[in-house]
Design an enzyme around this catalytic site. Structure first.
Site, PDB file in Angstrom:
ATOM      1  N   GLU A   1       0.844  -1.197   0.000  1.00  0.00           N
ATOM      2  CA  GLU A   1       0.000   0.000   0.000  1.00  0.00           C
ATOM      3  C   GLU A   1       0.883   1.253   0.000  1.00  0.00           C
ATOM      4  OE1 GLU A   1      -2.906  -0.010   3.152  1.00  0.00           O
ATOM      5  OE2 GLU A   1      -3.910   1.769   2.342  1.00  0.00           O
TER       6      GLU A   1
ATOM      7  N   GLU B   1     -12.724  -2.447   2.347  1.00  0.00           N
ATOM      8  CA  GLU B   1     -13.329  -2.092   3.637  1.00  0.00           C
ATOM      9  C   GLU B   1     -14.445  -1.065   3.429  1.00  0.00           C
ATOM     10  OE1 GLU B   1     -10.347  -1.431   6.711  1.00  0.00           O
ATOM     11  OE2 GLU B   1      -9.706  -3.511   6.531  1.00  0.00           O
TER      12      GLU B   1
ATOM     13  N   TYR C   1      -7.028  -8.932  11.616  1.00  0.00           N
ATOM     14  CA  TYR C   1      -5.703  -8.627  12.165  1.00  0.00           C
ATOM     15  C   TYR C   1      -5.546  -9.215  13.561  1.00  0.00           C
ATOM     16  CZ  TYR C   1      -4.661  -5.453   8.326  1.00  0.00           C
ATOM     17  OH  TYR C   1      -4.385  -4.935   7.082  1.00  0.00           O
TER      18      TYR C   1
ATOM     19  N   GLU D   1      -6.327  -9.176   3.618  1.00  0.00           N
ATOM     20  CA  GLU D   1      -5.519  -8.509   4.653  1.00  0.00           C
ATOM     21  C   GLU D   1      -5.513  -9.380   5.887  1.00  0.00           C
ATOM     22  OE1 GLU D   1      -6.191  -4.339   5.433  1.00  0.00           O
ATOM     23  OE2 GLU D   1      -6.577  -3.945   3.303  1.00  0.00           O
TER      24      GLU D   1
END
Ligand code: AHR
Length: 512
Positions: free
Chosen positions: A29, A177, A252, A308
């Site tokens: 990113e 997202e 995450y 992710e």
């Protein structure tokens, strides 16, 4: 009474679904020093580079055979307008990277630079398109610019910018997202937009493109449910679904909360276990999102893309908190091995995954020093390297029988031994994680169905739970040969050091 050694039972002659190499995908990113300083140093840099792209980073990643690279975000993707990143660099407009450090982005790394990076890496491009603040036309023109061969307006523009041949773009993300930084949308709203935008990500010539709609975070099963309901006639047909083919999931690992995530290198033994238990939770997330998907799509035409995942710790003291730079220890390596075990187990549904992120951000493979430019390979890098034999291999169920090797973490039972396995031709590959902070374990591989004619093993461990690599000590955590693996009446026996990751390579007799 002596207790029996933990056993891992594997039927070598019952291969399951193929573990797509794309679960070993990466993510880059425009965030902190991932692109700028990590991949891109510019043509005038004293750091050796090819057309501005760091040669040492390319070389290290080529060794991992990285299958795909997701770009330009993340949250950045829904602020990104691709036309700002083409043409002469000095003329490109600037923008504010409002999500990550509020810094000015000069767009010197854009579409041509990214596609050149993919070519150097020998990897597939996964472009993440802007739904949050971009238009349908903009997305449609980007895929035309990238992949069209004739004299269409966008193909002509690409040629004017120095690239004659179209590129291949096998993967295209429809937003990111969307429930948060990608537009704060309701799922019903996004599901409609995902259908609309996907329709205009066209297949030009022979460029097959797999469109991935922005999916859920963590346990938001309703998001998955509504996206699955938005397909037409999923139960009836066969072949890839449409108008999009995959949906994503983000998860995450941290030991604290979003406000205070825990430190990368300073942690207690309890936090060691909490991190690993939370990483192992990926298995439950895949089971439950998979169940929702199965209800609508029993033929598994829609892929789940975990684009992710990884650890997210408090930013390294002294660095810009918006740059998400963190160290990477042996604990991160085991977080990675647990994710791969889960992905291998769910190979029938999980078609792709992308660790966040490749260089200098979150759970990175590579850290570079901003002053000296020195490059360090992290413990996580080594898990990716040790796992390359799993790429495109057939998964094998690995049943762990280890009642003694467990502990209660955050009120739940956690196994201290994790395993997964795969087979390709006359070989098999077994992954074993000993999560015990203090105790070594002798493990029996109970191997059935095929003769094992040869074997060897590698181990990744270190003296301390928080051991990590630095320019001064680049190999504090690095794989080495594991000695002492031996025949056993049930197959093989080996000793796993405390807090270690071990891979066992098997040579197999002829399959009859
Ligand atoms: O990987 C860092 C950020 O985490 C991404 O930009 C975003 O998609 C997620 O919230």
């Amino acid at each position: 009474m002596p207790t029996e050694s933990p056993r891992v039972v594997i039927d070598l002659d019952l291969p399951g679904p193929t573990i797509s190499r794309h679960i070993y995908g990466h993510f880059a990113e425009h965030l902190g020093r991932c692109i700028y300083g990590g991949f891109w140093v510019g043509e005038d840099s004293p750091i050796p580079n090819v057309g501005g792209i760091r040669s040492d980073v390319v070389e290290a990643l080529r060794a991992l055979q990285i299958p795909n690279l997701r770009w330009p975000g993340g949250c950045f993707a829904d602020d990104y307008h691709w036309r700002d990143g083409i043409g002469p660099r000095e003329e490109r407009p600037r923008m504010v990277n409002s999500h990550w450090g509020d810094v000015v982005e000069d767009n010197s790394f854009g579409t041509h630079e990214f596609m050149a990076l993919c070519e150097l890496l020998g990897t597939d491009a996964y472009i993440s398109g802007n739904v949050g603040s971009g238009s349908v036309q903009e997305m449609s023109e980007w895929i035309e610019y990238l992949t069209r061969a004739d004299d269409s307006p966008m193909a002509v523009l690409r040629r004017q910018n120095g690239r004659d041949e179209p590129w291949k773009v096998p993967f295209f993300g429809i937003g990111n997202e969307a429930w948060g930084c990608g537009g704060s949308m309701r799922v019903e709203q996004f599901a409609s937009l995902a259908r609309q935008y996907s329709t205009y990500v066209r297949k030009h010539a022979d460029n097959e493109v797999y469109r991935i709609a922005a999916g859920a975070s963590d346990h938001d099963y309703n998001w998955t449910e509504v996206l699955m309901k938005s397909f037409d006639k999923l139960e009836a047909g066969d072949g890839p679904a449409g108008p999009f083919q995959g949906i994503s999931l983000h998860y995450y690992t941290m030991t604290g909360s979003w406000g205070d995530k825990g430190d990368a290198t300073t942690f207690t033994e309890d936090e060691w276990y909490i991190a690993l238990a939370r990483a192992a939770h990926m298995n439950e997330l895949l089971t439950r999102h998979g169940q929702v998907m199965d209800r609508h799509d029993p033929g598994k035409r829609v892929g789940l893309v975990v684009d992710e995942w990884g650890t997210w710790w408090n930013a390294e003291p002294g660095t810009n908190p918006g740059f998400l730079y963190q160290q990477n220890t042996l604990r991160d390596a085991l977080v990675a091995s647990l994710h791969f075990d889960a992905f291998h187990r769910h190979a029938d549904r999980v078609v792709m995954a992308n660790i966040a992120q490749t260089v200098n951000v979150l759970q990175a493979m590579i850290l570079t020093d901003p002053d000296s430019g020195a490059l360090v390979l992290t413990p996580t890098y080594h898990v990716f390297a040790m796992n390359t034999p799993h790429h495109d291999a057939r998964s094998l169920a690995a049943h762990v029988i280890a009642p003694e090797a467990s502990r209660t973490v955050e009120g739940k039972d956690m196994s201290l031994l994790s395993a997964s396995a795969s087979t390709k031709g006359a070989t098999a590959h077994v992954s074993l994680s000993n999560l015990d902070a203090a105790e070594a374990r002798t493990v029996v591989l109970d191997l059935r169905g095929r003769d094992v004619t040869g074997f060897s093993a590698q181990v990744l461990t270190a003296a301390e739970l928080n051991s990590h690599n630095t320019p001064e000590q680049p190999e504090a955590v690095a794989p080495r040969k594991l000695d002492g693996i031996r025949r056993h009446p049930r197959g093989l026996e080996l000793d796993l050091p405390a807090h270690s990751y071990v891979t066992v390579a098997l040579e197999l007799g002829v399959d009859d």
